[in-house]
Design an enzyme around this catalytic site. Structure first.
Site, mmCIF file in Angstrom:
data_model
loop_
_atom_site.group_PDB
_atom_site.id
_atom_site.type_symbol
_atom_site.label_atom_id
_atom_site.label_comp_id
_atom_site.label_asym_id
_atom_site.label_seq_id
_atom_site.Cartn_x
_atom_site.Cartn_y
_atom_site.Cartn_z
ATOM 1 N N ARG A 193 -0.303 -9.848 13.194
ATOM 2 C CA ARG A 193 -0.916 -8.805 12.354
ATOM 3 C C ARG A 193 -1.747 -9.426 11.238
ATOM 4 O O ARG A 193 -2.807 -8.906 10.895
ATOM 5 C CB ARG A 193 0.161 -7.896 11.770
ATOM 6 N N ARG A 213 11.578 -6.781 5.071
ATOM 7 C CA ARG A 213 11.473 -5.360 5.409
ATOM 8 C C ARG A 213 12.016 -5.120 6.818
ATOM 9 O O ARG A 213 12.665 -4.112 7.074
ATOM 10 C CB ARG A 213 10.015 -4.902 5.307
ATOM 11 N N LYS A 245 0.827 -1.215 0.000
ATOM 12 C CA LYS A 245 0.000 0.000 0.000
ATOM 13 C C LYS A 245 0.858 1.261 0.000
ATOM 14 O O LYS A 245 0.590 2.195 -0.751
ATOM 15 C CB LYS A 245 -0.924 0.022 1.241
ATOM 16 N N ARG A 295 11.302 -1.305 12.234
ATOM 17 C CA ARG A 295 9.972 -1.349 12.848
ATOM 18 C C ARG A 295 9.861 -2.523 13.804
ATOM 19 O O ARG A 295 10.103 -3.669 13.428
ATOM 20 C CB ARG A 295 8.897 -1.457 11.752
ATOM 21 N N ARG A 354 -9.604 0.161 8.694
ATOM 22 C CA ARG A 354 -9.140 -1.190 8.990
ATOM 23 C C ARG A 354 -10.225 -2.002 9.675
ATOM 24 O O ARG A 354 -10.000 -3.185 9.966
ATOM 25 C CB ARG A 354 -7.945 -1.114 9.934
HETATM 26 P P1 ATP Z 1 1.672 -1.981 4.974
HETATM 27 O O1 ATP Z 1 2.870 -2.841 5.097
HETATM 28 O O2 ATP Z 1 0.779 -2.424 3.826
HETATM 29 O O3 ATP Z 1 1.987 -0.543 4.920
HETATM 30 P P2 ATP Z 1 1.187 -2.449 7.797
HETATM 31 O O4 ATP Z 1 0.062 -3.209 8.441
HETATM 32 O O5 ATP Z 1 2.531 -3.036 7.866
HETATM 33 O O6 ATP Z 1 0.768 -2.181 6.302
HETATM 34 P P3 ATP Z 1 0.788 0.237 8.896
HETATM 35 O O7 ATP Z 1 -0.377 0.581 8.049
HETATM 36 O O8 ATP Z 1 1.952 1.094 8.860
HETATM 37 O O9 ATP Z 1 1.420 -1.165 8.574
HETATM 38 O O10 ATP Z 1 0.221 0.097 10.410
HETATM 39 C C1 ATP Z 1 1.053 -0.304 11.472
HETATM 40 C C2 ATP Z 1 0.248 -0.483 12.750
HETATM 41 O O11 ATP Z 1 -0.387 0.768 13.122
HETATM 42 C C3 ATP Z 1 -0.917 -1.478 12.676
HETATM 43 O O12 ATP Z 1 -0.499 -2.815 12.875
HETATM 44 C C4 ATP Z 1 -1.835 -0.948 13.804
HETATM 45 O O13 ATP Z 1 -1.391 -1.331 15.067
HETATM 46 C C5 ATP Z 1 -1.680 0.555 13.698
HETATM 47 N N1 ATP Z 1 -2.706 1.157 12.812
HETATM 48 C C6 ATP Z 1 -2.492 1.757 11.615
HETATM 49 N N2 ATP Z 1 -3.640 2.158 11.056
HETATM 50 C C7 ATP Z 1 -4.630 1.782 11.907
HETATM 51 C C8 ATP Z 1 -6.054 1.869 11.896
HETATM 52 N N3 ATP Z 1 -6.707 2.426 10.871
HETATM 53 N N4 ATP Z 1 -6.739 1.373 12.947
HETATM 54 C C9 ATP Z 1 -6.114 0.806 13.975
HETATM 55 N N5 ATP Z 1 -4.781 0.670 14.056
HETATM 56 C C10 ATP Z 1 -4.043 1.142 13.044
HETATM 57 MG MG MG Z 2 2.442 1.140 5.195
#
Ligand code: ATP
Ligand code: MG
Length: 189
Positions: free
Chosen positions: A145, A128, A14, A134, A89
């Site tokens: 996750r 990553r 994303k 992270r 989400r």
């Molecule tokens: P990607 O790799 O596709 O960018 P991702 O799940 O690794 O997705 P982020 O979108 O950066 O990572 O989100 C990291 C963390 O932040 C999530 O696991 C969650 O704990 C929190 N978070 C982010 N957005 C939301 C949301 N809309 N609602 C609740 N928690 C969120």
């Molecule tokens: Mg992201």
């Protein structure tokens, strides 16, 4: 003005695809993950709360997340369009986004879903983790996750299907190929 939701599992690409769309269309990008990580880095109260959830692979509570999203959106100012990355989400978040945009006289234009098989997601996120710094990019948290994604986020695909907004795209192959498919949907909406 377009409001584009980019949707998919952790590691589906994303953020990467959002950057390409920002470069091409001049959209603004709201990544809720980035917003939260900035709060953690700045050691704010919100950051302290968020860190507990993120490091554990869990979602931040909806009520808190919805307020953060609205504040972030209102701070953007005028633009060609906005990409929502990582929000919504959950179904309550999708309903809140719909209501928030309606209050501002606008709506979601399209939902772009990146489909990637689990084994590929795990491999991408472990890789990553070697450079991202992270705390949530380690195998144990990645698996949590993905489970949270399946339980709480994946049902949103159906929700957007019912809204007539869902466009699912294969999220592997070359970045350019994926980008071209996303652009074709955006140009048509
Ligand atoms: P990607 O790799 O596709 O960018 P991702 O799940 O690794 O997705 P982020 O979108 O950066 O990572 O989100 C990291 C963390 O932040 C999530 O696991 C969650 O704990 C929190 N978070 C982010 N957005 C939301 C949301 N809309 N609602 C609740 N928690 C969120
Ligand atoms: Mg992201």
């Amino acid at each position: 003005m377009k409001n584009i939701v980019i949707f998919g599992a952790p590691g589906s690409g994303k953020g990467t695809q959002s950057d390409l769309l920002v470069a091409k269309y001049g959209f603004k990008h709201i990544s809720t993950g980035d917003v939260l990580r900035a709060e953690i880095k700045n050691e704010t109260e919100l950051g302290k709360t968020a860190k507990g959830f993120i490091d554990n692979g869990q979602l931040i509570p909806d009520s808190l997340m919805i307020d953060i999203l609205a504040a972030t959106y209102d701070a953007l100012g005028a633009c060609e369009g906005v990409i929502f990355d990582g929000f919504p989400r959950t179904i309550p978040q999708a309903e809140a986004l719909k209501a928030m945009l309606a209050e501002r006289g606008t709506a979601v234009s399209t939902m772009l879903e990146l489909d990637v098989p689990d084994d590929m997601l795990i491999e991408r996120l472990i890789n990553r983790g070697k450079t991202s710094g992270r705390a949530d990019d380690n195998e144990e948290t990645i698996k949590k996750r993905l489970k949270v994604y399946k339980d709480q986020t994946a049902p949103l695909a159906e929700w957007y299907e019912k809204e007539g907004l869902r466009h699912a795209i294969q999220g592997f192959g070359s970045l350019e190929e994926i980008n071209a498919k996303l652009c074709a949907v955006i140009d048509a909406c």
